[in-house]
Design a protein around this motif. Structure first.
Motif, short mmCIF file in Angstrom:
data_model
loop_
_atom_site.label_atom_id
_atom_site.label_comp_id
_atom_site.label_asym_id
_atom_site.label_seq_id
_atom_site.Cartn_x
_atom_site.Cartn_y
_atom_site.Cartn_z
N SER A 151 0.87 -1.18 0.00
CA SER A 151 0.00 0.00 0.00
C SER A 151 0.90 1.23 0.00
CB SER A 151 -0.89 0.04 1.25
OG SER A 151 -1.80 -1.03 1.28
N ILE A 152 0.61 2.16 -0.90
CA ILE A 152 1.37 3.41 -0.95
C ILE A 152 0.40 4.57 -0.82
CG2 ILE A 152 2.91 4.88 -2.31
CD1 ILE A 152 3.90 2.37 -3.72
N LEU A 153 0.57 5.33 0.26
CA LEU A 153 -0.27 6.49 0.50
C LEU A 153 0.59 7.75 0.33
CD1 LEU A 153 -1.13 4.18 2.93
CD2 LEU A 153 -3.06 5.73 2.87
N ASN A 154 0.04 8.73 -0.35
CA ASN A 154 0.80 9.92 -0.72
C ASN A 154 0.28 11.18 -0.06
OD1 ASN A 154 2.68 8.76 -2.71
ND2 ASN A 154 0.79 8.27 -3.82
N CYS A 155 1.20 12.15 0.05
CA CYS A 155 0.88 13.40 0.72
C CYS A 155 1.77 14.49 0.12
CB CYS A 155 1.13 13.24 2.22
SG CYS A 155 0.81 14.67 3.24
N ASP A 156 1.20 15.64 -0.17
CA ASP A 156 1.98 16.78 -0.67
C ASP A 156 1.81 17.96 0.27
OD1 ASP A 156 0.71 15.57 -3.62
OD2 ASP A 156 2.88 15.73 -3.32
N TYR A 157 2.83 18.78 0.36
CA TYR A 157 2.74 19.96 1.22
C TYR A 157 3.30 21.17 0.48
CZ TYR A 157 7.67 18.95 2.33
OH TYR A 157 9.03 18.71 2.27
N THR A 158 2.92 22.34 0.96
CA THR A 158 3.33 23.57 0.27
C THR A 158 4.30 24.42 1.10
OG1 THR A 158 1.38 24.71 1.11
CG2 THR A 158 1.21 23.70 -1.07
N ASN A 159 4.27 24.26 2.42
CA ASN A 159 5.07 25.12 3.29
C ASN A 159 6.48 24.55 3.46
OD1 ASN A 159 6.14 26.72 5.33
ND2 ASN A 159 4.31 26.65 6.61
N SER A 160 7.47 25.23 2.91
CA SER A 160 8.85 24.73 2.99
C SER A 160 9.43 24.84 4.39
CB SER A 160 9.73 25.49 2.00
OG SER A 160 9.68 26.87 2.28
#
Lengths: 113, 111
Positions: free
Chosen positions: B19-28
């Motif tokens: 299972s591969i769950l993904n997450c993206d973020y914008t705050n460096s």
């Protein structure tokens, strides 16, 4: 128990009533956090305590929301003059401070009629 | 402004597979990332974390990968088990303060 304890588990109130939600963190945990979780969403930050000091309350949605932790252990989240949009699950979390994960209670499900 | 995004509301995998769950973020500025698992009527349970100085952290069947240049986080579960079926939240913070959560991904592992 060794975990974060929240009470009541469920609360139903009429619009306009005041409610108080309690959080008993893990013993010795310095930091305590409150989050609000709407249906189908992730938890959203409300406020943060380090011991008895409230260091961040930027997430409280209005001045009807008030939180305290007078002795640096148990915390109470109070909502005055409740509105229907306050209906949500309120989660409390604690950690020992520093680079440690937050551990959550099972939450209080608040329903405003 | 959603600073942490989980673009897949749901994922279904066969028992024993990955299972591969993904997450993206914008705050460096985020420097600490966590994954939580949540069953109905329970609070989120901590699974695994990673700080921004690492690109991988492993704990048993769970591995978290961090790609700072892409601002992307993923959780790998190998092998997946039916008991892994739950909602998974990624979360991020600056200096281990308040957590910013994604919307969650519902994982179903089929026997």
């Amino acid at each position: 128990g060794a975990g974060v304890s929240q009470s009541p588990r469920y609360k139903v109130a009429k619009r306009g009533q005041d409610v108080a939600l309690r959080c008993d963190p893990i013993s010795g945990h310095v930091s305590l956090f409150w989050y609000q979780q709407a249906l189908g969403q992730g938890p959203e930050f409300l406020t943060y305590f380090q011991n008895e000091a409230q260091l961040d309350k930027s997430g409280l949605p209005s001045d009807r929301f008030f939180a305290e932790r007078p002795e640096g252990s148990v915390s109470t989240l109070k909502i005055q003059r409740t509105q229907q949009e306050d209906s949500a699950v309120y989660l409390c979390a604690s950690n020992p401070g520093g680079d440690q994960p937050q551990h959550f209670g099972d939450g209080t499900r608040l329903s405003i009629l | 402004d959603q600073q942490v995004k989980q673009n897949s509301p749901s994922l279904s995998v066969q028992e024993g597979r990955i299972s591969i769950l993904n997450c993206d973020y914008t705050n460096s500025m985020f420097d600490y990332f966590l994954w939580y698992k949540k069953y109905p009527a329970e609070g989120p349970t901590f699974l695994i974390s990673i700080s921004s100085i690492k690109d991988k952290n492993e704990d048993g069947r769970f591995t978290v990968f961090l790609n700072k240049s892409a601002k992307h986080l993923s959780l790998h579960i190998v092998p997946s088990q039916p008991g892994d079926s739950a909602v998974y939240f990624c979360a991020a913070s600056v200096h281990t303060g308040k957590l910013i959560f994604g919307q969650g991904t519902t994982l179903q592992v089929k026997p």
